[in-house]
Each structure stands twice: as C-alpha cells, then as structure tokens.
Write an enzyme that holds these catalytic residues in place. Structure first.
Site, PDB file in Angstrom:
ATOM      1  N   HIS A   6      -5.086  10.481  31.493  1.00 44.51           N
ATOM      2  CA  HIS A   6      -5.958   9.345  31.766  1.00 44.51           C
ATOM      3  C   HIS A   6      -7.004   9.129  30.672  1.00 44.51           C
ATOM      4  CE1 HIS A   6      -7.293   6.109  34.113  1.00 44.51           C
ATOM      5  NE2 HIS A   6      -7.309   6.649  35.301  1.00 44.51           N
TER       6      HIS A   6
ATOM      7  N   ASP B 173      13.147  -2.416  36.103  1.00 47.72           N
ATOM      8  CA  ASP B 173      14.584  -2.285  36.372  1.00 47.72           C
ATOM      9  C   ASP B 173      15.210  -1.514  35.213  1.00 47.72           C
ATOM     10  OD1 ASP B 173      17.286  -2.504  36.817  1.00 47.72           O
ATOM     11  OD2 ASP B 173      17.292  -4.688  36.995  1.00 47.72           O
TER      12      ASP B 173
END
Length: 446
Positions: free
Chosen positions: A171, A389
């Site tokens: 992060h 996808d």
C-alpha cells in the site's frame, strides 16, 4: 471443508530488462503514512473454465499462461517487481524510503482448495473468513516489510468449480486506483494473449509534481522505535456482504438531500451516513460517547499538479466526528452533509498544507490507534472490478483478505449490476446480528 494445498511458489519477473531497473522512486507523505499498516488484499472469484475440469495439462497451462501474462504486465508496472529500500541517516537518527526498481520480481503461488466450491464462498450469509483469508498470500506482512518481501504477490487457487485470484500489493506503492488498474491491465493482457493493444494510457512514475511543495526524500525520525506489535482486534469479528440496489441508493440520496434542503449530497455520501447511523444505533452506546467515521479521500481529481496516470498513493484520511447522541438525533441528512463538507474541504490548498506539515512532523498510521467507536471506509464504487475478464468470463464476486480488518472496517465495491454498491462490513458478531434484525437497515439492502 478442505484445506489449501500449495502446489508451487515461484517468482515472476518482467520480460523486459532495461535501464529502468536501476531507478529509485522516492516515497511521498501519502505513501509513507501507510508504512505500518497491512498491504492491500483484494481478489476475484471466477467460474472455472470447463476445459480444465478433468485435464491436468490444461490446468497447468492456465497457470503458466497467468504467469506469462503477469510477466508482461510487470513490464508496464515495473516498480511492482522491485523492493522497498530503506536509507538510515545517522546524523539525525532518521530513515527514508524509496522503491528500488531492481526487477527482483513478484511472488506467484499456485494452490488448490480441496473440496471448496464457489457456493461455499458465495452462499453463506456471513463471509467464510477461514476460506477467504486462505486464498491470499503474505497475510500479516506490513508495508515496511517489503524491504525483504515482494511488493506484489499473487495467489491463484483452484476450487472444485472455480478459480480465485488474490492479489496482495504494497500500500506504500499503490492506492486503490492503481491496484485495480493493475488488475485491469493484467486481465486484458491475459485475455488477448499479450497481442492486444492496452487500453490504458502509460503510467507516470516521477515525483516532479511535488517540486516547490516539499523536498524528497522525506526523513522519518526514529522510525524503528515506532514499529508496533502485531495488531489483534478485540473480540470475535465477522463479515457480511451487503448489496444496495440503485433504486434504494436513489431513495437514500433523495431523503438525505430533502432533510437538509440541498442537492449536493451524493448517493455514496448518503449511503455512508446511513451505515454510520444504523451501525452506531445497533451498537447501543452511551449518548455522550464519541464516534468517528474515517474516509480515504482520493486526490487524483482534486490536486491539479497530480497526473491521472501517476503510480503511487494519492489519498488523504478525512474524519467526521460526532457524539452518539447527536448522530442519532440529527440522523441521515445531517451525517451525509457532514461527510460532504469534509470531502469538499480537501482542496488543493489544504492538500499542499498537509504535505508541508507532514514533512515537518511525520505521522504514521497504526491499526491499534483507531478509536473504539470508529468506522472506516476505503476503496471506491468507481473502480472497474467486474470488467476483469482473463479469458473465461466476468468475475462472480470480489472479496478482500485479512489485511487491515477491525471492528468497523467497511469496504466499498461496485455492485455487479450497474449503479448498485456493495459493502463488505467487518463488525462484531453482536452488531451484525442486531443489523440483521433492524427493519430500517434491512429495507435498504437487497
């Protein structure tokens, strides 16, 4: 329920080797504030491609294809193949941090969850944490520990009838915007077998936009004395996914704006206020107790010198504070407008001021310092989660790992249907049970 078996653990490096692998990228105050908290852990659940059900060669080929497409993705996101570098300054007992773009590589774990099906993850009312958390690697590793650990680690876990791709990402190097941009790029490369044209514009790694505001590197005094003990949330926690349809969001927004005689409260602000009021009401707290709502406010549209394609954090913590009595008395509209005011206060001038003050007196966030009655929300419903996808269809669901979980962590995601919003609520078992019996709250949930 079956256990997770680890088939292999490997390192995936970029395919290209160029002069960028000698580069160092200095961390900004937005990055450094996160050194002592957990990494970002988000993952996607897919149906398993039918062709891989019984064919071991096709299963292995799928995993190798994901590795090769990850390698190509790291050509674009090459800092994620590096490591954190720490420089000790003996003259003032301080430390500074940068990203060493050395091309050391990302972690890649191939695992199998024996006996676990897609339904085992999606069907229970409560998130099955024992399953979901095991689908991520590098649990419990804080951001500063990427001096000796990968900045990115992926775990691909085969289920009986599905595949879960879990990403653990440092992060201090990425915020939610870049995390999902990475996922989007990886899935696009995988789907097109590396031959398609990447739809995303090139990333920008430089920190020149901070010239004239602060000087880099930023020195953190006595950093090693600030490292906390492992954070253990008090009491048993549970998680539940709440789905808010577009129609319910419109109703909450209209109600909040009508109560305050305004039109500037957004659907998300109204929903955050709704969650705050309902959760605090069901915690049954004393009216004079203080309660806070912490929000990670994105700065990519607010800080003009900042390039949209900037790789790094561009977030500030914002806080709305109230007593329990005032919050419950004033209600939805008041809470939503307070959220709106806090977010609007993050102007370019305020951002500059924060940067300058942080350099003078660095403050590192720690999980153990959160107030008992705090709620906190990160992520965004605008991220392209369901557009990922890899070549075998849209994801069925998104789930997050164990990182940065505490009683009051509310993670927001876009819903699967256009305009809807999902919240992953991590709360005490008592609060979740009370919410489930709260007619006003459950009326807003699909």
């Amino acid at each position: 329920m079956g256990n997770v078996r680890f088939i292999s653990t490997t390192t995936v490096q970029p395919t290209a080797h160029n002069g960028e692998f000698t580069r160092r990228i200095e961390l900004t105050p937005w990055d450094l504030q996160l050194l002592l908290v957990d990494q970002v852990q988000k993952g996607l659940l897919f149906h398993k491609p039918f062709s891989t059900y019984e064919n071991e060669d096709l299963k292995n080929g799928l995993v190798e294809h994901l590795k090769s497409s990850l390698s190509l993705t790291l050509d674009i996101f090459y800092p994620l193949a590096g490591r954190l570098a720490i420089t000790e300054h003996e003259d003032d007992n301080s430390s500074s941090f940068s990203v060493d773009c050395n091309g050391a590589g990302a972690g890649f774990v191939h695992a199998v969850a024996d006996g676990v099906t897609v339904a085992d993850i999606l069907d229970p009312v409560l998130v099955p944490d024992d399953i979901v958390y095991s689908l991520f690697t590098m649990n419990g590793v804080l951001n500063y520990e990427s001096v000796s650990n990968p900045l990115l680690a992926v775990q691909v876990t085969e289920l009986v009838d599905g595949i879960f791709i879990g990403c653990t990402m440092n992060h201090c190097v990425v915020d939610g915007s870049i995390f999902w941009r990475f996922f989007n790029t990886w899935s696009e490369i995988s789907r097109d077998h590396g031959f398609g044209k990447i739809s995303q514009p090139p990333l920008i790694f430089g920190r020149e936009f901070l010239d004239g505001i602060i000087n880099l590197p930023v020195r953190i005094p006595f950093f090693h004395n600030q490292i906390p003990e492992k954070f253990l949330p008090p009491g048993p926690l549970q998680q539940r996914m709440f789905h808010f349809p577009k129609e319910k969001l419109a109703q909450l927004k209209a109600k909040a704006n009508a109560e305050m005689g305004t039109t500037k409260i957004s659907s998300l602000q109204a929903l955050l206020a709704h969650l705050w009021v309902c959760i605090i009401r069901n915690r049954r707290l004393s009216p004079d107790q203080e309660t806070k709502y912490l929000l990670l406010v994105g700065l990519r549209q607010r800080f003009q010198p900042l390039p949209e394609e900037y790789l790094g954090n561009a977030v500030l913590f914002g806080t709305v504070t109230s007593t329990v009595g005032d919050l419950l008395k004033q209600g939805l509209g008041w809470a939503a407008l307070e959220m709106n005011k806090m977010i609007a206060s993050k102007t370019e001038q305020e951002v500059r001021k924060h940067l300058e003050e942080w350099v003078k007196s660095p403050k590192l966030n720690k999980m153990g310092t959160l107030s008992v009655n705090s709620l906190a929300t990160g992520s965004s419903p605008r991220f392209n989660v369901f557009g990922n996808d890899f070549g075998w269809g849209r994801p069925l669901a998104v789930r997050s790992g164990a990182g940065n979980k505490f009683d009051g962590k509310l993670t927001v995601f876009p819903g699967a249907e256009d305009g809807s919003i999902d919240f992953e609520a991590c709360l005490s078992s008592q609060t979740l049970q009370a919410l489930a019996q709260d007619a006003e709250f459950m009326d807003s949930v699909a």
